[in-house]
Write an enzyme that holds these catalytic residues in place. Sequence first.
Site, PDB file in Angstrom:
ATOM      1  N   ASN A  10       0.863  -1.189   0.000  1.00 46.22           N
ATOM      2  CA  ASN A  10       0.000   0.000   0.000  1.00 46.22           C
ATOM      3  C   ASN A  10       0.892   1.229   0.000  1.00 46.22           C
ATOM      4  O   ASN A  10       1.495   1.570   1.017  1.00 46.22           O
ATOM      5  CB  ASN A  10      -0.881  -0.040   1.263  1.00 46.22           C
ATOM      6  CG  ASN A  10      -1.666   1.243   1.454  1.00 46.22           C
ATOM      7  OD1 ASN A  10      -1.806   2.044   0.531  1.00 46.22           O
ATOM      8  ND2 ASN A  10      -2.175   1.443   2.661  1.00 46.22           N
ATOM      9  N   LYS A  42       0.085   4.300  -0.263  1.00 48.85           N
ATOM     10  CA  LYS A  42      -0.534   5.524   0.284  1.00 48.85           C
ATOM     11  C   LYS A  42      -0.318   6.675  -0.705  1.00 48.85           C
ATOM     12  O   LYS A  42      -0.336   6.451  -1.906  1.00 48.85           O
ATOM     13  CB  LYS A  42       0.007   5.812   1.687  1.00 48.85           C
ATOM     14  CG  LYS A  42      -0.064   4.551   2.569  1.00 48.85           C
ATOM     15  CD  LYS A  42       0.140   4.791   4.020  1.00 48.85           C
ATOM     16  CE  LYS A  42       0.025   3.454   4.765  1.00 48.85           C
ATOM     17  NZ  LYS A  42       0.001   3.599   6.183  1.00 48.85           N
ATOM     18  N   HIS A  56      -9.360   1.144   4.399  1.00 50.38           N
ATOM     19  CA  HIS A  56      -8.115   1.244   5.160  1.00 50.38           C
ATOM     20  C   HIS A  56      -8.367   2.135   6.383  1.00 50.38           C
ATOM     21  O   HIS A  56      -9.186   3.057   6.320  1.00 50.38           O
ATOM     22  CB  HIS A  56      -7.028   1.846   4.277  1.00 50.38           C
ATOM     23  CG  HIS A  56      -5.696   1.859   4.939  1.00 50.38           C
ATOM     24  ND1 HIS A  56      -5.314   2.865   5.796  1.00 50.38           N
ATOM     25  CD2 HIS A  56      -4.676   0.977   4.914  1.00 50.38           C
ATOM     26  CE1 HIS A  56      -4.105   2.597   6.262  1.00 50.38           C
ATOM     27  NE2 HIS A  56      -3.693   1.457   5.739  1.00 50.38           N
ATOM     28  N   GLU A  98      -6.865   4.554   7.569  1.00 47.59           N
ATOM     29  CA  GLU A  98      -6.732   5.999   7.311  1.00 47.59           C
ATOM     30  C   GLU A  98      -7.992   6.553   6.652  1.00 47.59           C
ATOM     31  O   GLU A  98      -8.366   7.704   6.874  1.00 47.59           O
ATOM     32  CB  GLU A  98      -5.471   6.267   6.465  1.00 47.59           C
ATOM     33  CG  GLU A  98      -4.220   6.077   7.307  1.00 47.59           C
ATOM     34  CD  GLU A  98      -2.976   5.663   6.548  1.00 47.59           C
ATOM     35  OE1 GLU A  98      -2.952   5.767   5.309  1.00 47.59           O
ATOM     36  OE2 GLU A  98      -2.020   5.212   7.220  1.00 47.59           O
ATOM     37  N   GLU A 125      -5.510  -5.080  10.308  1.00 45.38           N
ATOM     38  CA  GLU A 125      -4.481  -4.085  10.599  1.00 45.38           C
ATOM     39  C   GLU A 125      -4.822  -3.372  11.900  1.00 45.38           C
ATOM     40  O   GLU A 125      -5.626  -2.423  11.899  1.00 45.38           O
ATOM     41  CB  GLU A 125      -4.392  -3.056   9.466  1.00 45.38           C
ATOM     42  CG  GLU A 125      -4.052  -3.656   8.124  1.00 45.38           C
ATOM     43  CD  GLU A 125      -3.458  -2.606   7.190  1.00 45.38           C
ATOM     44  OE1 GLU A 125      -2.324  -2.798   6.765  1.00 45.38           O
ATOM     45  OE2 GLU A 125      -4.119  -1.605   6.922  1.00 45.38           O
ATOM     46  N   GLY A 177       2.328   2.083  10.851  1.00 43.82           N
ATOM     47  CA  GLY A 177       3.313   3.168  10.756  1.00 43.82           C
ATOM     48  C   GLY A 177       3.972   3.516  12.079  1.00 43.82           C
ATOM     49  O   GLY A 177       4.579   4.573  12.207  1.00 43.82           O
ATOM     50  N   SER A 201       3.282  -2.299  10.394  1.00 43.93           N
ATOM     51  CA  SER A 201       4.726  -2.341  10.653  1.00 43.93           C
ATOM     52  C   SER A 201       5.393  -3.666  10.283  1.00 43.93           C
ATOM     53  O   SER A 201       6.318  -4.110  10.970  1.00 43.93           O
ATOM     54  CB  SER A 201       5.011  -1.963  12.116  1.00 43.93           C
ATOM     55  OG  SER A 201       4.593  -0.624  12.356  1.00 43.93           O
TER      56      SER A 201
END
Length: 240
Positions: free
Chosen positions: A6, A8, A92, A94, A164, A170, A200
């Site tokens: 991904n 981003k 996701h 985010e 996730e 991150g 991660s």
Amino acid sequence: MLIAGNWKMYKGPDETREFCARLRARLHGLDGVDVIVCPPFPSLHDAVGMLATTELAVFAQNAHWAKEGPYTGEVSPWMLKEMGVGGALIAHSERRSLFGETDESAALRIEGALDAGLHVIACVGETEHERDAGETETVVHRQVEAISTVVEEENLERLAIAYEPVWAIGTGRTASPEQAEDVHELIKSRLRVPVLYGGSVKPENAEELLSQPNVDGALIGGASLDVESFAAICEAASRS
Ligand code: PGA
């Protein structure tokens, strides 16, 4: 094994072409792992072109549910399909935390993408606060239920789930292999689809996570932006 990168909001078209040329040379002949890259929308066309003659697939990072319509700024899954994109990440964390994605809108997007003939990697996971409050199972169960209500049996083979934990994305903190395995087992008891771990994942920890019985692959953020580290994770997956 399935490994998805991904990207981003990183890598425009120029960088994408260079990355894909190096990745395809680096992974040539690697067996036992399906590899996907998820570039930002403006780079999809170049990624599709660069990887067209390879086994590597290109997914988008989001998709709307409608075929077309008055949805300024959204991207139709049918249009993605038309340009040779194989699938889409949906929901996701985010998207959930920064852009108002809910279980309901995620379900619509998943349904639209599957109807358009795309594959889907649907993301679920608890926040740190939810884990500390002992709510991991409840939250993940709720998210998976919302997904399962829109997936028809014949489309199941085009769906994967990415677990996730939000606190691991991150941050350099991964879930322990046991924590991942527990949640993956829970997800698989509800939906018989591959479940990827994300948060991660790095070349140094990939093998241990991927060796868990219910971990079928990984969704990689930061470490997917570098050809060498992404390829090293793909190689670890091919050995698992
Ligand atoms: P990370 O991101 O690997 O950088 O933690 C994972 C993701 O956001 O999919």
